[in-house]
Design an enzyme around this catalytic site. Sequence first.
Site, PDB file in Angstrom:
ATOM      1  N   ASP A  97      52.738   0.026 -28.912  1.00 24.31           N
ATOM      2  CA  ASP A  97      53.200   0.450 -27.590  1.00 24.31           C
ATOM      3  C   ASP A  97      53.992  -0.657 -26.886  1.00 24.31           C
ATOM      4  O   ASP A  97      53.467  -1.732 -26.610  1.00 24.31           O
ATOM      5  CB  ASP A  97      51.952   0.834 -26.772  1.00 24.31           C
ATOM      6  N   ASP A 117      54.845   9.454 -21.062  1.00 22.38           N
ATOM      7  CA  ASP A 117      53.515  10.036 -21.301  1.00 22.38           C
ATOM      8  C   ASP A 117      53.423  11.478 -20.809  1.00 22.38           C
ATOM      9  O   ASP A 117      53.884  11.818 -19.723  1.00 22.38           O
ATOM     10  CB  ASP A 117      52.440   9.219 -20.581  1.00 22.38           C
ATOM     11  N   GLY A 150      61.020   6.705 -26.476  1.00 20.35           N
ATOM     12  CA  GLY A 150      62.314   7.280 -26.849  1.00 20.35           C
ATOM     13  C   GLY A 150      63.510   6.408 -26.506  1.00 20.35           C
ATOM     14  O   GLY A 150      64.657   6.830 -26.689  1.00 20.35           O
TER      15      GLY A 150
HETATM   16  C1  GLA Z   1      51.172   4.065 -22.767  1.00 24.42           C
HETATM   17  C2  GLA Z   1      51.244   5.104 -23.871  1.00 24.42           C
HETATM   18  C3  GLA Z   1      50.018   6.004 -23.800  1.00 24.42           C
HETATM   19  C4  GLA Z   1      48.770   5.148 -23.940  1.00 24.42           C
HETATM   20  C5  GLA Z   1      48.761   4.069 -22.882  1.00 24.42           C
HETATM   21  C6  GLA Z   1      47.634   3.084 -23.080  1.00 24.42           C
HETATM   22  O1  GLA Z   1      51.243   4.642 -21.512  1.00 24.42           O
HETATM   23  O2  GLA Z   1      52.415   5.859 -23.752  1.00 24.42           O
HETATM   24  O3  GLA Z   1      50.062   7.007 -24.783  1.00 24.42           O
HETATM   25  O4  GLA Z   1      48.722   4.597 -25.218  1.00 24.42           O
HETATM   26  O5  GLA Z   1      49.969   3.327 -22.883  1.00 24.42           O
HETATM   27  O6  GLA Z   1      47.630   2.074 -22.108  1.00 24.42           O
END
Ligand code: GLA
Length: 680
Positions: A411, A491, A470
């Site tokens: 991430d 998200d 993306g």
């Molecule tokens: C980001 C990701 C989520 C999750 C959080 C965890 O927002 O996009 O899917 O993994 O981090 O902190």
Amino acid sequence: MKFLPLFSLFILLFFSCTKSRTVWLDELDLSNADQATGITRANQSMWRTPLVIASDTFARGIGTHAFGVIRVQLDGKTNFFEALVGVDDSAPEGELKQSSVEFVVIGDGHILWRSGIMHGGDKAKRVTVSLKGISSLILRTDHAGDGIVGDRADWVNAKFEFVGKAPYTVQRKREADYIRTPKAPVIPLINAPYRYGACPGNSILFTIPVSGERPMNFTIADLPSGLSLDSSTGIVTGKIDVAGVYNMKVTATNVHGTDCREIIFEIGDKLALTPPMGWNSWNVFGADISDEKIRKMADAMVDLGLTNYGYAYINIDDGWQGQRGGKYNAVMPNEKFPDMKALVDYVHSKGLKIGIYSSPWVQTFAGYVGGSADTPDGKVINSSRRVGKYSFTKNDVKQWAEWGFDYLKYDWCSYGGVLDRDLDKDPYSVSSLAFQGGGDSIAGRKPFKIMGDYLRKQPRDIVYNLCQYGMGDVWKWGDAVGGQCWRTTNDITDTWESVKGIALSQDRAAAWAKPGNWNDPDMLVLGIVGWGNPHQTKLKPDEQYLHFSLWSLFSAPLLIGCDLEKMDDFTLSLLTNNEVIAVNQDPLGKQATCVYSIGELRIYVKELEDGSKAVGFCNFDREKADISFRDFDKLNITGKQTVRDLWRQKDIKTLDTGRKPLSLNVPAHGVLLYKFTPVQ
Ligand code: GLA
């Protein structure tokens, strides 16, 4: 005299009923608000920064994101609503430039006020509307027709003046669930996936997905050497040293009957030949996870029979990390995960695979240690320094492989903060990447490339998910940095606004989907979800059918995001329709696109390996669509076809598409998912 206290009480009561009072929007229950991404916050932007519109800071108000809806119930005696509205400054510059939001106030179904389209940098606009006689109010933020990028929208200094009952927010109305998926037969049915990819010599773990009554007996003719089969569970383990394509005839038998199918193991350099299926902790538990919870989810996955439908991964998201240490100076688990190796072994013993989560930045979004840090020993001293000059990628990967992890979600978090400074000292070449510029910088690919290279060096197959929302058209270069799947969006949340926003933005990435490469529009929001605040998904039943159908048509990873211990029959029926899943897991690996629309009825077509087509008649309108459909040429469907309803698992008719129309009744925000097979 003794009447005086009673009299003054009466006067007090009278005045409190007639004197107008004020309630601020930020004082209301904002958990009822829906928005396309993030959550609505009091006195902060949705990005947790102060509320700032065109450089003016406001102490109170709410931060939301287009599309956003707040429903407020009034008692007809609310005098007025007043606020200033505008686009929040917090989005990165590029996104702020693209932002466009329209604020709309709707009373009892009529538009009372609209702001006109506002962009980032526009001064806040004032809204004052009389609410006399109105009982239901909607505060809506629209994306103004061009997607939601940068559309962080604020209602500041927002208040209601009322007499009588104070305004309060309400949730969207719930509708009754209804199950379309027929009950699975008691005889064995071997379900998708029918392909499995692994590298030569690396360990294989595959649970043959079979529904039907247990006990069951499994056999495999031509089981490749190096593999063994547990004949009562159908779990295949071992390794194959020599690259090649291994066709195996699998048979499953119980007292009611037998099913037989070919399953193919491709041993080479490709993993995830079909979209990964499993569960991830984030959408339900947020960072509030533990060894115990993960074990319980693994147990529930098997007990619910989800493994019989191809669900294979138990993925730990953010919240497992402690400080660096151990023999590799890697991130060690925190106290809620006392023995990571034992947990991994436990999950494997159930025939499941297990995933882990990390970030190339110094910290993750939930505040845990990431792959870089600002001290050589990996401790985060001050994350706001955003130095991140020591990369611990190698250390972490070694540790994950040793523990036995099978999947990584990597991430980006706030890696952008260290990007440029980092680039000068880049010891890794990114020049071999085939793609030039385009959107975000080449440097943004670096941490993913470094990670991808290390993952490939491990004596273990680890499916690699790039989570950077993306940026820079990741679908064009995700494969080149070693990824098998990549998030295409911000998200997801459990709102119609979010699912719709994501669904409408997937077509641009579709051409890059193929076996081993999947676009990931984020995890499923069905069942009990809530990011640490569990509640029933806010999606209506028809929206849930649409959500799962689209993710199947998109060949998206199917990662369940709910509490498996609290699974209800309806959610289970959505997750275990083997014919719908077969669309998602189709070996051809094509991603559906919208090929034709009639108003807000969007028609998605996905080509399948057997020459048939899965067609989603997806109704994004709030009214149901009853139509007589004739335009089959627009879907590239010709001649005589068998039309099958995949949710109901029923052939509807044989249709001569050139001559006869098909009558379609698609529920509002709902779907009909049909398969068209040419009649030979
Ligand atoms: C980001 C990701 C989520 C999750 C959080 C965890 O927002 O996009 O899917 O993994 O981090 O902190």
